[in-house]
Write an enzyme that holds these catalytic residues in place. Structure first.
Site, mmCIF file in Angstrom:
data_model
loop_
_atom_site.group_PDB
_atom_site.id
_atom_site.type_symbol
_atom_site.label_atom_id
_atom_site.label_comp_id
_atom_site.label_asym_id
_atom_site.label_seq_id
_atom_site.Cartn_x
_atom_site.Cartn_y
_atom_site.Cartn_z
ATOM 1 N N CYS A 72 1.039 -1.230 -0.104
ATOM 2 C CA CYS A 72 -0.126 -0.160 -0.748
ATOM 3 C C CYS A 72 0.777 1.376 -0.068
ATOM 4 C CB CYS A 72 -0.937 -0.004 1.146
ATOM 5 S SG CYS A 72 -0.283 -0.916 2.644
ATOM 6 N N HIS A 93 19.226 1.051 -2.569
ATOM 7 C CA HIS A 93 17.273 1.141 -2.646
ATOM 8 C C HIS A 93 17.040 0.263 -2.333
ATOM 9 C CE1 HIS A 93 13.554 3.394 -3.064
ATOM 10 N NE2 HIS A 93 13.120 1.819 -3.834
#
Lengths: 422, 270
Positions: free
Chosen positions: A50, A99
């Site tokens: 989400c 990342h």
């Protein structure tokens, strides 16, 4: 060969963009195969939660790939190119790997150190494996990301201590009562916050929940939810003699419980400890109650203070975690470099030539009286065999074929050429 | 013999330092190191006591040096038992300093081997000594958990929930272990006083002579009886009980050292 991360998260995109881009679990297999069909792409993994949608790719030619991915998104999701471009970030190679490691270690999460992301990353990887969209590079990268996350969790305290009001309350309750299994909790007022806190506590297994609400019916409804017992509001002081944990949010304009009430209650419950959480604003319980022995009163600001301290601690720990990530990115790139064709070809040749020289020396020692000419001929023959044997693998390694990475890894393993990442 | 004692003292010292470091920083390495040095120290300590026993030919409790050493030894063994049974985090950081200080005081007291009157040398010596020392040691460890309780309770009350708050055990565990130790120490002390009286009757012909040691033992006994009584009848647990257990141990220490040093007593190890 390069690695590319294309994605958006809670920092770059609002929820309306995120929900548009997000993948449902059953959309992922199709997504993976479309991504793999983009020119230059060899491997793909889709992570969709989400708070973030990220695509991890390995292949050749990042520019081509990134345009392809953007096209894919705007076509698939029917989203304006401009809006999409503003939300998306692209990170290649070193930054990309860093990342991914940071995401896995929950350093990039909305709540620093939250534990779900690692599980989500694992399932994303599993899905890619099932759909054979992940290969030698991304397999290694995902496995490494998972191990980096575990290392961060064991070596730093970035995931320790509660960072939400509900958990902070549970943590405190545990420090006061140890086990909660034999404890009774009481809800005073049936506000939303109280309900939430009670959910946490029942989740940790309190024995019984008593609900006292001004509207008895509403109290009953809530009590049912926790399979607890509703009582008349007027009765609460009496029933408090049984309650070990009291969560109060009545919305009353003034104190519903003062110090002398509490002193009487404590006398009746033989001074057994009580943990009172007053989340009402204005407060419903006289702060002086906290001065009584074995009574621990926390209001909403106190709990927020606890959460803030813990978050601050996590941020300090995150600095250590960043160091670990940095270290591991280096390790990963050493492995990536080992996948480069040239050093592998050189190493392969050297291995073969070492064998040749060793055998020649042995042979010449055994055969006495060989002339220079004969020696030369034997040497030439040995070299010819070596060259012919290593020629086809060398050509294959130099090719630009899609499966070159696999070949490189295979050659390194077959010939025991080290420099592989553990 | 001396070397074993000295090495034990050193191990307890290192263990103490590591314990304090654990309190401040909370790393696993210091906690493990503390345990290792505690065990090593305890082994050497046991050796030194056994050797002293062989040398003197009687249980080494004939002077304050020997008694303090045995006291430290008993504290460490009770600590080990509690640690194995309850795994009270950080307990060592509070108990090992105690053992070290007892050992240190033993080390500065005169060390000559005193003869023990042959009339005292019978099984009552063993019974009385073992009961008294394990009882006192249980009170010592109870005092440690009491101090831990007070620190943790302060954190919760004052809403200062830093690193140490997270590492210290829950209030309930501390309170339970504290009370458990008192309920172990109390019957031991009771039996120690009774066995002492019976022994005295055998040696001197009277059960009780209001010797300062006897008087102070009785005061200590009443104090712990009060702790247990108040807990059962008036719900005195938690903070009050913790404070009482610390105060009780002060009485123990006075009975042990104060009476021996300040008052004239018939009791051995003066």
């Amino acid at each position: 060969m390069s690695i590319l991360v294309v994605g958006l998260n809670h920092k770059t995109a609002d929820v309306d963009v995120r929900e548009k881009i997000a993948f449902a679990a059953d959309e992922i297999p199709a997504g993976l195969s479309t991504l793999k069909s983009i020119t230059g792409v060899n491997e793909a993994v889709i992570l969709s939660t989400c708070n973030r949608v990220e695509i991890y790719l390995s292949g050749a030619g990042s520019d081509k790939i990134s345009t392809g991915v953007k096209d894919y998104f705007s076509a698939l999701r029917n989203i304006e190119r401009e809006k999409l471009e503003a939300a998306l970030y692209m990170r290649g190679d070193y930054d990309g790997v860093r990342h991914i490691f940071r995401v896995a270690s929950s350093l990039d999460s909305m709540v620093l150190g939250e534990p779900q992301i690692l599980g989500q990353l694992k399932s994303a990887f599993d899905l890619a494996l099932k759909n054979s969209s992940s290969g030698i590079i991304l397999n290694k990268l995902m496995k490494k990301a998972i191990s980096v996350a575990k290392r961060v969790r064991t070596e730093t305290k970035v995931a320790e201590n509660a960072v939400s009001i509900g958990y902070a309350a549970v943590e405190l309750a545990k420090k006061i009562f140890g086990e909660l299994a034999d404890k009774v909790s009481m809800l005073l007022g049936a506000g939303e916050m109280a309900e939430l806190a009670a959910k946490h506590l029942t989740g940790f297994g309190v024995k019984e929940v008593i609900v006292a609400n001004r509207t008895y019916e509403r109290g009953c409804a809530l009590a049912e939810e926790f399979s607890g017992r509703a009582i008349e509001f007027a009765e609460f002081k009496h029933e408090m003699t049984k309650a070990d944990i009291v969560i109060c949010s009545t919305g009353a304009p003034s104190y519903v419980l003062n110090k002398s009430d509490m002193e009487k209650i404590m006398k009746d419950r033989k001074k057994r400890s009580v943990f009172i959480i007053d989340i009402s604003v204005p407060r419903n319980i006289d702060p002086a109650v906290n001065d009584i022995d074995n009574v621990y009163l926390y209001d909403i600001d106190d709990l927020q203070g606890v959460v803030d301290t813990n978050l601050h601690e996590r941020q300090k720990e995150a600095l250590k975690a960043e160091e670990i990530v940095k270290e591991e990115v280096e390790v990963f790139f050493k492995w990536m470099q080992s996948l480069d064709a040239v050093p592998t070809i050189v190493a392969l040749r050297k291995t073969a030539e070492d064998i040749r020289d060793e055998e020649l020396t042995k042979l010449f020692n055994k055969l006495d009286g060989l002339g220079e000419k004969e020696k030369k001929s034997i040497e030439l023959m040995a070299s010819a065999i070596v060259n012919k044997l290593i020629h086809p693998p060398t050509v294959a390694l130099k090719s630009d074929d899609e499966d070159r990475d696999i070949l490189i890894a295979a050659v390194r393993r077959l010939y025991g050429i080290n420099g592989d990442m553990k | 013999m001396v070397i074993a004692f000295e090495l034990a003292l050193t191990c307890y010292f290192i263990s103490t330092i590591l314990g304090v470091l654990e309190l401040v920083k909370g790393s696993k390495a210091t906690s493990r190191g503390m345990t290792v040095f505690a065990i090593l120290g305890f082994t050497l300590h046991t050796l030194s006591i056994v050797m002293r026993f062989i040398q003197g030919g009687h249980m080494p409790v004939a002077n304050l040096h020997e008694a303090a050493s045995l006291f430290a030894w008993s504290v460490v063994i009770i600590f080990f038992i509690i640690e194995i049974k309850y795994r009270v985090g950080l307990l060592g950081a509070f108990i090992m300093p105690m053992a070290f200080i007892l050992m240190l005081s033993s080390s500065i007291l005169p060390r000559e081997i005193n003869p023990l009157s042959p009339v005292l040398q019978n099984y009552w010596l063993w019974i009385h000594t073992l009961l008294a020392f394990t009882g006192d040691a249980a009170f010592a460890v109870a005092c440690g958990t009491g101090v831990m309780y007070l620190i943790q309770e302060h954190f919760v009350k004052a809403k200062k929930l830093g690193g140490l708050f997270h590492r210290l055990p829950s209030l309930r565990v501390l309170d339970e272990v504290n009370y458990r130790l008192i309920t172990i120490g109390f019957p031991l002390l009771t039996l120690a006083i009774i066995s002492g009286a019976v022994w005295a009757e055998g040696v001197w012909g009277t059960f009780w002579r209001w010797d300062p040691k006897e008087v102070w033992s009785l005061i200590t006994w009443f104090f712990y009886a009060l702790i247990i009584h108040l807990r059962i009848t008036a719900g005195w647990h938690g903070k009050r009980s913790a404070i009482m257990s610390v105060a009780g141990f002060v009485a123990v220490l006075f009975t042990f050292f104060g009476v021996s040093i300040l008052l004239k007593s018939m009791h051995e190890f003066k």
